[in-house]
Design a protein around this motif. Structure first.
Motif, mmCIF file in Angstrom:
data_model
loop_
_atom_site.group_PDB
_atom_site.id
_atom_site.type_symbol
_atom_site.label_atom_id
_atom_site.label_comp_id
_atom_site.label_asym_id
_atom_site.label_seq_id
_atom_site.Cartn_x
_atom_site.Cartn_y
_atom_site.Cartn_z
ATOM 1 N N ASN A 141 56.838 52.046 23.825
ATOM 2 C CA ASN A 141 55.588 51.337 23.478
ATOM 3 C C ASN A 141 54.957 50.713 24.713
ATOM 4 O OD1 ASN A 141 55.753 52.045 20.817
ATOM 5 N ND2 ASN A 141 56.601 50.084 20.133
ATOM 6 N N SER A 142 54.796 51.502 25.726
ATOM 7 C CA SER A 142 54.152 51.088 26.976
ATOM 8 C C SER A 142 54.809 49.839 27.578
ATOM 9 C CB SER A 142 52.662 50.837 26.773
ATOM 10 O OG SER A 142 52.044 52.021 26.327
ATOM 11 N N ALA A 147 58.514 45.292 18.638
ATOM 12 C CA ALA A 147 57.758 46.236 17.827
ATOM 13 C C ALA A 147 57.826 45.784 16.389
ATOM 14 C CB ALA A 147 58.335 47.639 17.970
ATOM 15 N N THR A 148 56.795 46.070 15.617
ATOM 16 C CA THR A 148 56.795 45.697 14.197
ATOM 17 C C THR A 148 56.820 46.939 13.336
ATOM 18 O OG1 THR A 148 54.401 45.608 14.187
ATOM 19 C CG2 THR A 148 55.599 43.535 14.506
#
Length: 177
Positions: free
Chosen positions: A170-171, A176-177
């Protein structure tokens, strides 16, 4: 009938000449007691085989001139009047002994053929590398054939592993969700 001194237990070693024909030879015996009773037949067999397998062949990757893969396919074959029982493959042309550990057992056949995998030695540098594979066959009596061989060029285009590997999730986010 051969006469012997009567005894309750009889054993004797005798010599018998068999024909020099490469095959299994069976010998039969019967015994008769002092009153004329005859035993049932008993037998033993021995294989006479003094000739190594012949008509040996090997083909790498169906006669391809080159490959980029170290795992190749060998088509091998040999014949023997009594039966081929194993084969030995190597990139070294030194004749194997009958007790070397590299022998591969097969179901005995007077006309043996198979396709088997073989792993060529890899190369540490890019380029074209000549590889020769040798195969020997052994028969039921342990006679070893002369070798058959085939050659192929191992083409290596890259021997350098990637460097500085990295991964990003994620970059680079830590949650994260």
């Amino acid at each position: 009938w051969n006469s012997v001194t009567s005894t309750t237990l009889f054993s004797k070693q005798v010599s018998e000449t068999i024909t020099a024909v490469e095959k299994s030879h069976s010998l039969y015996a019967w015994f008769r007691d002092s009153v004329g009773g005859t035993s049932t037949q008993t037998s033993a067999s021995i294989i006479y085989d003094s000739t190594a397998p012949g008509t040996t062949s090997v083909s790498i990757n169906d006669e391809d001139a080159s490959t980029t893969n170290t795992v190749v396919s060998l088509t091998i074959s040999a014949s023997d009047s009594v039966g081929v029982t194993s084969y030995y493959t190597s990139e070294t042309n030194s004749d194997p002994t009958t007790t070397d550990s590299g022998w591969n057992s097969v179901t005995s056949s007077t006309s043996y053929s198979a396709t088997v995998d073989f792993t060529l030695t890899s190369a540490t540098a890019a380029g074209n590398h000549s590889r020769t594979v040798y195969v020997w066959f052994k028969d039921v009596a342990g006679n070893v054939s002369v070798s058959a061989s085939d050659e192929i060029t191992l083409v290596v285009t890259d021997t350098t592993a990637p460097t500085n590997p990295s991964i990003s999730i994620n970059s680079g986010a830590s949650l994260a969700t």
